[in-house]
Structures are given as C-alpha cells and as structure tokens.
Design an enzyme around this catalytic site. Structure first.
Site, PDB file in Angstrom:
ATOM      1  N   ARG A 176       0.805  -1.221   0.000  1.00  0.00           N
ATOM      2  CA  ARG A 176       0.000   0.000   0.000  1.00  0.00           C
ATOM      3  C   ARG A 176       0.840   1.275   0.000  1.00  0.00           C
ATOM      4  O   ARG A 176       0.468   2.277   0.623  1.00  0.00           O
ATOM      5  CB  ARG A 176      -0.972  -0.005   1.202  1.00  0.00           C
ATOM      6  CG  ARG A 176      -1.935  -1.194   1.214  1.00  0.00           C
ATOM      7  CD  ARG A 176      -2.818  -1.209  -0.025  1.00  0.00           C
ATOM      8  NE  ARG A 176      -3.653  -2.410  -0.055  1.00  0.00           N
ATOM      9  CZ  ARG A 176      -3.366  -3.525  -0.723  1.00  0.00           C
ATOM     10  NH1 ARG A 176      -2.261  -3.588  -1.457  1.00  0.00           N
ATOM     11  NH2 ARG A 176      -4.159  -4.561  -0.697  1.00  0.00           N
ATOM     12  N   SER A 226     -11.513  -1.453   2.438  1.00  0.00           N
ATOM     13  CA  SER A 226     -10.846  -1.784   3.698  1.00  0.00           C
ATOM     14  C   SER A 226     -10.399  -0.497   4.378  1.00  0.00           C
ATOM     15  O   SER A 226      -9.671   0.302   3.784  1.00  0.00           O
ATOM     16  CB  SER A 226      -9.631  -2.685   3.446  1.00  0.00           C
ATOM     17  OG  SER A 226     -10.030  -3.906   2.869  1.00  0.00           O
ATOM     18  N   GLU A 296      -6.053   2.878   5.981  1.00  0.00           N
ATOM     19  CA  GLU A 296      -5.737   2.790   4.564  1.00  0.00           C
ATOM     20  C   GLU A 296      -6.429   3.938   3.838  1.00  0.00           C
ATOM     21  O   GLU A 296      -5.992   4.359   2.762  1.00  0.00           O
ATOM     22  CB  GLU A 296      -6.221   1.440   4.005  1.00  0.00           C
ATOM     23  CG  GLU A 296      -5.759   1.148   2.604  1.00  0.00           C
ATOM     24  CD  GLU A 296      -6.008  -0.307   2.206  1.00  0.00           C
ATOM     25  OE1 GLU A 296      -6.664  -0.513   1.180  1.00  0.00           O
ATOM     26  OE2 GLU A 296      -5.539  -1.212   2.927  1.00  0.00           O
TER      27      GLU A 296
END
Length: 300
Positions: A176, A226, A296
C-alpha cells in the site's frame, strides 16, 4: 479563493468543468464530507499540468482525486482546489501484450480490456472500485495480486512540475505504498504487461473474484473499502472482531457486521462520525492487543 485563480482555471478547462463550493459527498464513495472551494475536471494531461502550475504559482492548496474510493473528506470540506482525474482522462489502449491506461481509467475497465484481448494477469483488479492513478499510488491489490506484479512503467508529474517516466524498480512499490505516494507525485498514465491467456478462463476467474467480493464485503453500503492496512502478522478485520466491535456504531457510522475490516456509512453518517469511529477502533484494538491499526483511507 481569489477570482483571479478561478478565472485562470476556467480559461484552462472551460467554465463547464469548474465548480465552486462543490459538495464532496457526491465525489467519494463514503458519500459524506464538506465542500471544495474549487472543483475542476481536466480533460487531458496538458490541462492537468497547467492547473497544478497555476495553483502552485498562486500558493493555493490543491489535491488530486480519482474515483474517490479511498478518501474521507472532513465535514469542513477542502480549502483549496480539488482536481478530479476521472472520466475525462480515461483512455485505454491495448498494444500487443501491454495495456497503456490514463490515470482516470477505472481498474474494472482495464480488466475488461484485458479480457476482450485474451490477456491474463489483471483479473485480481476487476472488482477494485478505483482508478489507475490511485491504484498505482498505493499499489492496490486483491486476491493475491498487486499492481507491482504487472506495472511496466508509470508517467508522473513530480513536485518540480516535471513529467517523468518511472520504471517498476524506480517506483519502489511496497504494501500500500510507492515512491509516488511518499514524494507526492501525480500519476498521469501507466503501462502494464500481461500474458496471452484464454478468454473464458480469464472471465471465469474475474467472475469468481467478484462473487467472492459480493459475498464477503458490505457493498450495499457506502464505504472506502478496507478501512485499515493489514498489520504485520495479523488481519485488521479479525482484530476488530475479536475486540468485540462487530456492528459497533457512532452516529451513522458502523463497523460492518458482514466484514469488520470495513467501516460503513450505515445511516447518513458525517465524516466526523466515521473519523471518530476509526479512532475508537484504533484505541480499542491497541488497548486489547497492543497492535497499531493504520488507516488505509486517506483523510482530507
């Protein structure tokens, strides 16, 4: 926001693609958030570069968004210019076993282009609800695949206003993250390399991933996917569930009962509801398991 800046931006893209005091709830998948002072939709790379240059010259804050699938905009909105790289910059071109796509192209459409040309390797991205730009910035992934597995090169606009083409090794893609995120570059275009495959098999894999996503994720509610990154050695959703937070609510925001890794806009949530819930989940998981959950979702 000065009229001079506003008029310069209108001169670049045309008045119909510039809005003032634009509610951000209509431009992010959480479906909440305040207003942007100026909201602009460039039609090509040249316009995007000019808008960024004008913002910098006028010392005006700006941010680039795509499909809005990984952001939470505060209730106070954004005091600056929001630049949307989406449906007006979404060209997709198949060249042999490579696909070149603009930053605004949806991942699902790139996956469909791959399917239509018997190209395998991008099935994992079919159900990710985002655009090329955001996916490259955060090395998006699902079901065992990540962008770094297929990316050949990415064209970016750096902080100095220079257009550069970065190879895979130069992108420094990790979980990420990427050098694009760390150095706040803007994605313009990417190229992925795939392999010749069988269309029926590719389609079957894509459908399997979509069915799995629908079965396990709360797609019927607004969310940003998420909410937290996966902590090393753990799964965020499992930690949140084990902390007794399934269905936990603050205002209109709720930890999904279907998948605890998702915070959803259950009932007209404000951005403040969602942000407060994020912080409470972090605190309770930290207290019970001594694990730090990192969002995130990008907070704007």
């Amino acid at each position: 926001m000065t009229d001079v800046l506003l008029n310069k931006i209108r001169d670049i893209v045309g008045e119909e693609y510039v809005k003032t005091e634009e509610p951000m709830a209509g431009h992010c998948t959480f479906r909440c958030g305040g207003k942007a002072d100026i909201y602009v939709v460039p039609g090509n790379v040249e316009e995007l570069i000019k808008i960024v240059e004008v913002c910098r010259q006028n010392q005006c804050p700006y941010i680039v968004i795509g499909n809005g699938s990984n952001i939470l905009v505060s209730d106070s909105g954004y005091n600056g210019v929001v630049i949307e790289v989406n449906t007006r910059m979404n060209k997709i071109e198949v060249i042999g076993e490579e696909i070149v796509a603009d930053a605004g192209a949806k991942l699902s459409m790139v996956a469909m282009a791959a399917l239509e040309n018997d190209l395998a390797g991008f099935e994992f991205a079919h159900g990710i609800p985002g655009n090329v730009g955001g996916a490259v910035v955060m090395n998006a992934g699902a079901y065992g695949g990540e962008m770094k597995d297929v990316v050949q090169w990415v064209k970016v606009l750096d902080q100095n206003g220079e257009v550069k083409t970065l190879t895979l090794s130069e992108l420094q893609m990790g979980y990420r993250t990427s050098i694009i995120a760390r150095e706040e570059m803007i994605v313009l275009q990417m190229c992925i390399g795939l392999q010749i495959g069988n269309a029926s098999e590719i389609g079957m894999i894509m459908q399997m991933f979509m069915d799995r996503r629908r079965a396990k994720q709360p797609l019927e509610y607004p969310s940003a996917g998420s909410t937290f990154k996966r902590p090393e050695g753990y799964f965020a959703g499992k930690l949140i569930e084990d902390a007794g937070l399934r269905g936990y609510r603050i205002g209109g925001a709720m930890v999904s009962e279907k998948h605890c890794g998702f915070i959803i806009n259950y009932d007209n949530a404000t951005a403040s509801d969602i942000l407060t819930l994020i912080k409470e989940v972090q605190a309770k998981v930290k207290e019970q398991f001594n694990v730090e959950l990192e969002p995130e979702v990008k907070i704007i």
